[in-house]
Scaffold this active site. Sequence first.
Site, short mmCIF file in Angstrom:
data_model
loop_
_atom_site.label_atom_id
_atom_site.label_comp_id
_atom_site.label_asym_id
_atom_site.label_seq_id
_atom_site.Cartn_x
_atom_site.Cartn_y
_atom_site.Cartn_z
N SER A 150 -38.38 28.19 -27.87
CA SER A 150 -38.19 28.27 -26.43
C SER A 150 -39.44 28.75 -25.69
CB SER A 150 -37.02 29.19 -26.12
OG SER A 150 -35.84 28.67 -26.70
N ILE B 252 -31.71 31.14 -28.25
CA ILE B 252 -32.37 32.35 -28.75
C ILE B 252 -31.27 33.30 -29.20
CG2 ILE B 252 -34.04 34.17 -28.24
CD1 ILE B 252 -34.80 32.38 -25.72
N ILE B 253 -31.27 33.57 -30.50
CA ILE B 253 -30.21 34.43 -31.07
C ILE B 253 -30.85 35.74 -31.49
CG2 ILE B 253 -28.46 34.65 -32.88
CD1 ILE B 253 -28.30 31.57 -32.93
N HIS C 27 -38.45 40.84 -30.84
CA HIS C 27 -38.84 39.45 -30.59
C HIS C 27 -37.85 38.72 -29.68
CE1 HIS C 27 -40.99 35.77 -31.39
NE2 HIS C 27 -39.92 35.18 -31.87
N ARG D 58 -21.04 28.09 -26.48
CA ARG D 58 -21.73 27.67 -25.26
C ARG D 58 -22.41 26.32 -25.40
NH1 ARG D 58 -20.61 32.54 -25.68
NH2 ARG D 58 -20.24 33.86 -23.86
#
Length: 164
Positions: A58, A88-89, A95, A134
């Site tokens: 991303s 983004i997990i 980070h 989602r």
Amino acid sequence: MAGISQHGKAFIRPKQKAHLLVIEARFHDDLADALLEGATSALEEAGATYDVVTVPGSLEIPAVITFALDGASQGGTAYDGFVALGTIIRGDTYHFDIVANESSRALMDLSVQEAACIGNGILTTENDAQAWTRARRSEGDKGGFAARAALTMIALKQQLGAPS
Ligand SMILES: Nc1c(NC[C@H](O)[C@H](O)[C@H](O)CO)[nH]c(=O)[nH]c1=O
Ligand SMILES: CC(=O)[C@@H](O)COP(=O)(O)O
């Protein structure tokens, strides 16, 4: 999970056929497939055309939009809008915050400073389950939401007479 509204009344479509650039980050490959399916389906339903560019993560997405805007100014393809897709997990380190906050900040900078019509479909989640709920077109369809948001911004930009 609480129901995810599609906010249908908030979306409008451009009067003319729009051509968009979808930038998808493939850091989480399967989730990227789901987001892309939602986004491209929404664009096709709206009669828009699109190109797709794939980036590793991303953090690379905003720069691609800058490349495209610069390319257009040099006679390259002039995109009406952009759809940013990624997931983004949260991991164990800081980070997550860097990738989530900086990708979002850079997209907002491009929206406001360059009048770029951007739909932000970058998920920022605590875990895989939240991301899937989602991303799936049959559930949250955040890819579709981002595509419809980009189309809405293109329509509003035209409606308000901003230069394209
Ligand atoms: N951890 C995640 C990343 N990280 C990669 C960065 O986006 C970037 O590609 C790298 O730092 C090289 O510049 N990206 C995601 O999209 N999702 C993540 O969970
Ligand atoms: C975006 C992230 O947080 C993740 O992919 C990185 O994990 P970690 O913080 O455990 O290195």
